[in-house]
Motif scaffolding. Sequence first.
Motif, PDB file in Angstrom:
ATOM      1  N   THR A  69      39.512  36.813  29.836  1.00 17.00           N
ATOM      2  CA  THR A  69      39.098  35.419  29.867  1.00 17.00           C
ATOM      3  C   THR A  69      37.618  35.257  30.157  1.00 17.00           C
ATOM      4  OG1 THR A  69      41.296  34.885  30.717  1.00 17.00           O
ATOM      5  CG2 THR A  69      39.628  33.195  30.960  1.00 17.00           C
ATOM      6  N   TYR A  70      37.039  36.160  30.909  1.00 15.03           N
ATOM      7  CA  TYR A  70      35.694  35.976  31.439  1.00 15.03           C
ATOM      8  C   TYR A  70      34.678  36.930  30.822  1.00 15.03           C
ATOM      9  CZ  TYR A  70      38.157  33.565  35.208  1.00 15.03           C
ATOM     10  OH  TYR A  70      38.945  32.710  35.927  1.00 15.03           O
TER      11      TYR A  70
ATOM     12  N   PRO B 204      33.419  38.346  37.332  1.00 15.36           N
ATOM     13  CA  PRO B 204      33.257  37.324  36.303  1.00 15.36           C
ATOM     14  C   PRO B 204      31.892  36.665  36.423  1.00 15.36           C
ATOM     15  CG  PRO B 204      35.405  37.130  37.337  1.00 15.36           C
ATOM     16  CD  PRO B 204      34.612  38.115  38.149  1.00 15.36           C
TER      17      PRO B 204
ATOM     18  N   TYR C  54      37.122  34.993  43.815  1.00 16.33           N
ATOM     19  CA  TYR C  54      38.154  35.763  43.119  1.00 16.33           C
ATOM     20  C   TYR C  54      38.764  36.788  44.068  1.00 16.33           C
ATOM     21  CZ  TYR C  54      35.509  33.891  39.189  1.00 16.33           C
ATOM     22  OH  TYR C  54      34.870  33.048  38.312  1.00 16.33           O
TER      23      TYR C  54
ATOM     24  N   ARG D  81      39.490  39.673  33.656  1.00 15.84           N
ATOM     25  CA  ARG D  81      40.754  38.995  33.929  1.00 15.84           C
ATOM     26  C   ARG D  81      40.760  38.278  35.282  1.00 15.84           C
ATOM     27  NH1 ARG D  81      41.084  42.723  30.260  1.00 15.84           N
ATOM     28  NH2 ARG D  81      42.697  42.616  28.655  1.00 15.84           N
ATOM     29  N   GLY D  82      39.575  38.066  35.851  1.00 15.86           N
ATOM     30  CA  GLY D  82      39.466  37.224  37.037  1.00 15.86           C
ATOM     31  C   GLY D  82      39.505  37.936  38.378  1.00 15.86           C
TER      32      GLY D  82
END
Length: 161
Positions: free
Chosen positions: A9-10, A35, A41, A70-71
């Motif tokens: 995602t990041y 990220p 996080y 993925r965070g």
Amino acid sequence: MSTAVSEPTYDIQVEQGVPVPMRDGTVLRADVYRPQVEGQYPVLVGRVGYKLRDWVMDFYTPTGEYYARRGYVVVWQNVRGTFASEGRFHPYWDDAWGANRDGYDTVEWAATQPWSIGKVGMLGASYSGLTQYLVAPTRPPHLEALFVQMGWGSAYADMFR
């Protein structure tokens, strides 16, 4: 049955050679993958006696990138006396419950960083597997989980004889 893996995602940023102070003033160095989006996080810490950026065996970069996308924040730290970290290297000596508690100090340092939610897990194999076993009995307040991908069950039976 689903075998789906979470999607990245990041975009990420990597800081190399980040200083992590220990209780006796020794500075250990770490590479931090996180990220790019500002925020807090969960953190994964791996403490290793191997070179972090090695063209022959680079496990750390892809693992750091995978979880950061993925965070998670991933902190790969060289243990005392290895590579960029200060101090004298005595395998596993400063990782547990002696006068220096480098594993404990690293977990607690990671928990208090501005990018951390205060929950820290550990990960890794081989040397970093055993450093997880050694930090667990010291009970850092922010340590939530261990992911020992490979490690010895007994240093006496499996390694030093």
